[in-house]
Write an enzyme that holds these catalytic residues in place. Structure first.
Site, PDB file in Angstrom:
ATOM      1  N   SER A 218      65.095  15.740  25.728  1.00  0.00           N
ATOM      2  CA  SER A 218      63.577  15.783  25.101  1.00  0.00           C
ATOM      3  C   SER A 218      63.399  17.411  25.273  1.00  0.00           C
ATOM      4  O   SER A 218      63.850  17.967  24.596  1.00  0.00           O
ATOM      5  CB  SER A 218      62.820  14.899  26.353  1.00  0.00           C
ATOM      6  OG  SER A 218      61.303  14.631  25.904  1.00  0.00           O
ATOM      7  N   ASP A 442      62.515   7.875  17.277  1.00  0.00           N
ATOM      8  CA  ASP A 442      62.053   8.337  18.403  1.00  0.00           C
ATOM      9  C   ASP A 442      60.522   8.574  18.132  1.00  0.00           C
ATOM     10  O   ASP A 442      60.129   9.278  17.372  1.00  0.00           O
ATOM     11  CB  ASP A 442      63.023   9.591  18.781  1.00  0.00           C
ATOM     12  CG  ASP A 442      62.593  10.034  20.269  1.00  0.00           C
ATOM     13  OD1 ASP A 442      61.469  10.041  20.472  1.00  0.00           O
ATOM     14  OD2 ASP A 442      63.654  10.465  20.826  1.00  0.00           O
ATOM     15  N   HIS A 471      64.133   6.871  23.453  1.00  0.00           N
ATOM     16  CA  HIS A 471      64.058   8.477  23.891  1.00  0.00           C
ATOM     17  C   HIS A 471      65.066   8.470  25.057  1.00  0.00           C
ATOM     18  O   HIS A 471      65.218   7.716  25.832  1.00  0.00           O
ATOM     19  CB  HIS A 471      62.795   8.611  24.385  1.00  0.00           C
ATOM     20  CG  HIS A 471      62.465  10.212  24.524  1.00  0.00           C
ATOM     21  ND1 HIS A 471      62.412  10.980  23.269  1.00  0.00           N
ATOM     22  CD2 HIS A 471      62.094  10.983  25.613  1.00  0.00           C
ATOM     23  CE1 HIS A 471      62.213  12.137  23.851  1.00  0.00           C
ATOM     24  NE2 HIS A 471      61.904  12.009  24.977  1.00  0.00           N
TER      25      HIS A 471
END
Length: 534
Positions: A218, A442, A471
Site C-alpha cells: 500500500s 484494488d 488489497h
C-alpha cells in the site's frame, strides 16, 4: 545523541552541519555511517509493547532534519526475529512496511512466531524486521487531537445535506490542522515520505546490511519507490504490493479523487456478491436491493444513531473494510444481516469505538495524525474551497460511497500550517529487479499505479491478479503469486516477462441454514493496518 564514527565526518563538520546544514543526500550518508558504527542494541521488547520472545526490539536514532545530521534526533523503533534456517541459508534482513501513512510494521516478525504458511520459506532465509516510521507508535510519535476526542462518536454524517453542513466540516478540518501545528508543529515539516525513505536507509545501515531487502504494501510501495529513486544502488530485493501511483501530479490530492472511483467499483463488486448469497444474508437478491438496504441503514443511523454511537460516519468506517479486503466480505455481511434480523448489538460492537480502550484510541489518533501529516507535507495541496467543493460534488454524483468521507479526511491539508514540499520524480534506470504485485480491481490503490511504477523502475516485473480486488495481495493464498514471491526472495530471479495470474479463491458465504453472526476476528493483515486510506 550518538557521537559520529570516524568514518562519518571530521569533527569540524559537526558544527557546520548543526548550524548551517548540508545537502540531505550528504546528511543521510552521515547518519547511515553513524548508525552502522552504533548498530542496534537488541533486547527483549518492553512488556507494554506486546511482542513476546524470541522477538527483540531496539531503537535507531535518525536526524529530524537530514539537512542538519548533527542536530536534533528522533527515535525509530524496530523489532526483529532471526531467520529460521541455517547460517548458510541466511540472506540478511527483510524490512517491512504495511502502509498508511501511519501504519506500524512491528507485527511483521509475528508472521514467523505464528508460523504463517505463506512466509515459511522466506523466513528460513531472512530475519523479519519491522519498524514504526517516524511519528508512529513507539518511534517519536506525533498527535493532532486528544485521543478520546478523536474517537468520540457519533460523528457528523460525511455526506452534506446543505452548505451549513459543509461549513461545519470545513471548520472541523481547519481546527484539526491547527491542532497538528499546536501539538506536533516541530515535526510537521519533516514528516515526508523522502525522509521516511532516508530513515529506511539508516535502518539498513544499523542492521549491518550493505543493501536493502524490502517488502512494502500500500503506502509502503510509495516509500519503496522513493527509496529506489534516492538509493538505487542500495536495493537488493524489493517487493511492492498494491501500488500507489507515483506520478508527481497524483501526490496526494488527485490520488484521493481516483481512490473514490475505485472504491465505488469494489463496493459494487461486494454488493453483487452479497446479492448472489441472499439465501444466507437476506439483504436483497440484486445489487440494487442491497444498495437500497444500505441507504436505509444510513438513514436510520443518521436519524437515530444505532446504540447511541453508530451514525453514518461510523458505518462507513466499518463497511469500507469490505471494499478493501476480501477477508472482510463475510464478517461485514454477517454483521449487517444480524442487524437486519434484530441484533443491534452486533453492529454496535463492530462499528462503535471502544472509549475504554485507551491504548487503542491513542494508536488510532496517532495513525490518523501521521496519515495527515505525511500527505500534507509531501505536496502542496489546493487551498481553494471552490475547487474542493467542485471536484467532490462532481464525483459524489456517481461515486457516493467514499467521496465526501475521503474529502473531509484530507481537507486539513488545505489549511496546513507547516511547510509543504514538492513530490520527487520517482524512477530508477539502474536498479536490481523490483517485483510489483497488484490486483486488478484494488480500491485503495487503483491498478494504474502499479503500471506507472513498473514503467519507472527499469527491469521491474509486474504480476497482475486478474479479476481480483483485495488489497495486500502477498498475504493471500494464490500459488501463482506466492511461488513467485518466494522464488524472487530466495534467488532474486523474476520471470522473463510480466505475469497475469488468475484470482485467488473468492470468499465463500456460510451455508444458508447457518445463523447470522457478528463480525469474526480480523485477519492478521487487517490487524497490521491502521484505519486510514491506503
Amino acid at each position: 545523541m550518538l557521537a559520529p564514527s570516524a568514518s562519518a565526518a571530521p569533527a569540524e563538520s559537526a558544527s557546520y552541519g548543526a548550524s548551517y546544514g548540508v545537502p540531505e543526500s550528504v546528511g543521510v550518508q552521515i547518519a547511515a555511517a553513524r548508525a552502522q558504527h552504533a548498530g542496534i542494541d537488541w533486547k527483549d521488547c518492553p512488556a507494554d509493547w506486546g511482542f513476546e520472545k524470541p522477538i527483540q526490539c531496539g531503537v535507531v536514532k535518525v536526524p529530524l532534519d537530514y539537512a542538519k545530521p548533527f542536530g536534533k534526533t528522533i527515535d525509530i523503533a524496530v523489532d526483529r526475529i532471526g531467520n529460521t534456517g541455517t547460517k548458510d541459508e541466511r540472506q540478511g534482513a527483510l524490512v517491512y512496511n504495511p502502509g498508511g501513512p501511519g501504519g506500524s510494521g512491528m507485527r511483521f516478525p509475528r508472521r514467523v512466531t505464528t508460523k504463517s504458511p505463506l512466509w515459511v520459506n522466506a523466513s528460513k532465509a531472512y530475519d523479519f524486521v519491522g519498524f514504526d516510521p517516524r511519528g508512529v507508535g513507539h518511534s517519536t510519535p506525533i498527535s493532532c487531537i486528544d485521543p478520546q476526542e478523536f474517537v468520540k462518536a457519533p460523528k457528523a454524517d460525511p455526506v452534506p445535506d446543505s452548505e451549513a453542513d459543509k461549513r461545519a466540516q470545513r471548520k472541523l478540518a481547519a481546527e484539526y490542522a491547527d491542532g497538528c501545528k499546536e501539538r506536533s508543529g516541530w515535526m510537521l515539516p519533516h514528516m515526508t515520505t523522502p525522509n521516511t525513505a532516508r530513515d529506511l536507509d539508516v535502518i539498513r545501515a544499523a542492521l549491518g546490511e550493505k543493501k536493502l531487502n524490502f517488502l512494502g504494501v500500500s503506502y509502503g510501495t510509495y516509500i519503496g519507490g522513493v527509496y529506489a529513486t534516492l538509493f538505487p544502488g542500495h536495493v537488493r530485493r524489493m517487493i511492492v504490493d498494491s501500488v500507489v501511483n507515483p506520478k508527481q501530479e497524483q501526490i496526494w490530492y488527485q490520488a484521493n479523487l481516483d481512490q473514490d472511483v475505485a472504491f465505488e467499483m469494489r463496493w459494487n463488486d461486494w454488493k453483487a456478491w452479497v446479492a448472489k448469497n441472499d439465501a444466507t444474508f437476506h439483504l436483497g437478491n440484486t445489487a440494487a436491493k442491497v444498495e437500497a438496504q444500505w441507504q436505509k441503514l444510513r438513514a436510520a443511523a443518521k436519524a437515530n444513531p444505532i446504540g447511541g454511537k453508530v451514525g453514518p460516519a461510523e458505518l462507513i468506517s466499518f463497511f469500507q473494510s469490505a471494499p478493501y479486503y476480501d477477508s472482510s466480505w463475510v464478517p461485514v455481511a454477517q454483521t449487517w444481516s444480524a442487524y437486519v434480523a434484530g441484533d443491534t448489538q452486533a453492529l454496535v460492537d463492530a462499528a462503535a469505538p471502544d472509549m475504554t480502550d485507551i491504548a487503542g484510541n491513542i494508536a488510532s489518533e496517532n495513525g490518523n495524525a501521521v496519515y495527515t501529516a505525511v500527505e500534507c507535507a509531501d505536496a502542496k495541496w489546493p487551498t481553494s474551497w471552490k475547487r474542493w467543493d467542485r471536484d467532490n460534488t462532481r464525483l459524489h454524483k456517481n461515486y457516493p460511497f467514499m467521496t465526501w468521507a475521503n474529502a473531509w479526511m484530507n481537507l486539513p491539508c488545505a489549511t496546513w500550517k507547516a511547510k509543504q514540499s514538492n513530490p520527487i520524480e520517482v524512477g530508477a534506470k539502474r536498479i536490481a529487479p523490483v517485483l510489483i504485485v497488484q490486483s486488478e480491481r484494488d480500491a485503495a490503490t487503483p491498478y494504474d499505479g502499479a503500471v506507472e511504477l513498473h514503467h519507472r523502475l527499469a527491469g521491474s516485473r509486474l504480476i497482475t491478479e486478474k479479476g481480483a480486488g483485495s488489497h495486500g495481495v502477498t498475504s493471500l493464498k494464490n500459488p501463482c503469486i506466492n511461488e513467485r514471491v518466494d522464488g524472487y526472495l530466495l534467488t532474486g530471479k523474476v520471470d522473463a516477462a510480466d505475469v497475469t495470474c488468475a484470482p485467488h479463491a473468492a470468499p465463500v458465504a456460510p451455508a444458508p441454514q447457518a445463523k447470522a453472526a457478528g463480525a469474526t476476528q480480523a485477519s492478521p493483515l487487517l490487524e497490521e493496518l491502521p484505519a486510514v486510506r491506503r
